[in-house]
Enzyme design. Structure first.
Site, PDB file in Angstrom:
ATOM      1  N   GLN A  79      49.876  65.044  59.271  1.00 14.95           N
ATOM      2  CA  GLN A  79      51.178  65.431  59.830  1.00 14.95           C
ATOM      3  C   GLN A  79      52.249  64.435  59.374  1.00 14.95           C
ATOM      4  OE1 GLN A  79      51.851  68.238  61.650  1.00 14.95           O
ATOM      5  NE2 GLN A  79      53.996  67.650  61.601  1.00 14.95           N
ATOM      6  N   ASP A  95      47.917  72.087  53.397  1.00 21.65           N
ATOM      7  CA  ASP A  95      49.381  72.124  53.489  1.00 21.65           C
ATOM      8  C   ASP A  95      49.999  72.434  52.119  1.00 21.65           C
ATOM      9  OD1 ASP A  95      50.799  71.967  55.817  1.00 21.65           O
ATOM     10  OD2 ASP A  95      50.686  69.784  56.000  1.00 21.65           O
ATOM     11  N   LYS A 123      49.179  73.647  66.160  1.00 22.29           N
ATOM     12  CA  LYS A 123      48.312  73.984  65.030  1.00 22.29           C
ATOM     13  C   LYS A 123      46.852  74.015  65.486  1.00 22.29           C
ATOM     14  CE  LYS A 123      51.528  72.018  61.701  1.00 22.29           C
ATOM     15  NZ  LYS A 123      51.905  70.896  60.840  1.00 22.29           N
TER      16      LYS A 123
END
Ligand code: NDP
Length: 289
Positions: free
Chosen positions: A97, A120, A53
């Site tokens: 994460q 997200d 990412k």
């Protein structure tokens, strides 16, 4: 034989477009979009996703950095860090994460994110907005799938879509996006308690597999000519590989590709699209702020 949906190539195209958009944004005198990724603990898979990412973000001109913490960081400390980033006007996007160590309540962490920086798209306010058709951000994996379908020219209007998996990250938001007006699929969501799963998946014009079990979707579960999207990323033992494993999807690719009309590979399908959509959300967050 199914046509391959090349997620890697489509994602590269999307990243190219984002790179141009970021340049145009900074050319107007704005600072580059800023993304902060929080990685807790030393899970190798998580570390590898985060590296991917960050690298992709830097390549399109996003100011991306990963903040890493020991697995014994307290929940309170992590919440304090998120609060600081929430209030930092120089930060546009925050990504935590998952999974987090067991002593940290993931739900609490997600609720703590400023919804305007939740790239997200996990915060309930953002999930709710999708539900009512007024999205702020789009959830990365399902949005990546939608982008692949659009760019491949796969028709969703009136299509029967069957999703196997009902997680908050993939299955449920996927159902929501396919239900949006203008997308117009007729959606069925299946899970581990679904009775006679193959009878349902065989009805699908569009089959999305998000189960987390290698090769679970076999050819007899797929309708001739269907578009099959494989979200699964599973490690399968393989002594011939230097690492001792290879990645496999949830779909029995070799058999299903003989029957399907379209199919995504693993790796090189949904995965790269997920990252591209994260970059898009980060740019969106910067523009909004
Ligand atoms: P979860 O484990 O959260 O959800 C799995 C879902 O599959 C559950 O809803 C579960 O049902 C269902 N399921 C499990 N067994 C069966 C069965 N025998 N029959 C029918 N349904 C079943 O996984 P995620 O959604 O987070 O991820 C799914 C896969 O996608 C994983 O391999 C993951 O690594 C991958 N992934 C890939 C991404 C990408 O970018 N390519 C991004 C995110 C995930 P129930 O709810 O009843 O337990």
């Amino acid at each position: 034989m199914a046509q391959l949906i090349d997620g890697k190539a489509i994602a590269a195209q999307v990243r190219g477009e984002i790179r141009e958009a970021v340049s145009a944004w900074t050319a107007l005198g704005h600072r580059p979009p800023c993304l902060r990724v929080l990685l807790v603990g030393d899970d190798p898979a998580s570390a590898s996703y985060v590296r991917g990412k960050q690298k992709a973000a830097l390549e399109v001109g996003i100011d991306a950095d990963t903040l890493t913490y020991e697995s014994d960081i307290s929940e309170a400390e992590l919440l304090r860090i998120i609060d600081r980033l929430n209030r930092d006007a120089g930060v546009d996007g925050i990504l935590v994460q998952l999974p987090l160590p067991a002593h940290i309540d993931e739900q609490k962490v997600i609720y703590a994110l400023n919804p305007d920086k939740d790239v997200d798209c996990f915060h309930p306010a953002n999930v709710g907005r999708i539900m009512i058709g007024e999205p702020r951000f789009l959830p990365c994996t399902p949005a990546g799938i939608m982008e692949m379908l659009r760019r491949t020219g796969i028709e969703t209007r009136g299509a029967r879509a069957v999703i196997v998996g009902r997680s908050n990250i993939v299955g449920k938001p996927m159902a929501n996006l396919l239900l949006q007006k203008g997308v117009d699929a007729t959606v069925t969501v299946c899970h581990s308690r679904t009775r006679d799963l193959p009878a349902i998946t065989r009805q699908a014009d569009l089959l999305v597999a998000a189960i987390g079990r290698a090769h679970f979707i076999t050819a007899d579960m797929v309708r001739e000519g269907a578009a099959v999207i494989d979200v699964g990323i599973n490690r399968v033992e393989d002594a011939s590989r230097p690492r001792g494993y290879r990645l496999a999807g949830d779909v029995d690719f070799d058999a299903v590709r003989e029957k399907a009309g379209w199919i995504t590979p693993v790796p090189g399908g949904v995965g790269p699209m997920t990252i591209a959509m994260l970059l898009q959300n980060t740019l969106k967050a910067a523009r909004r702020s």
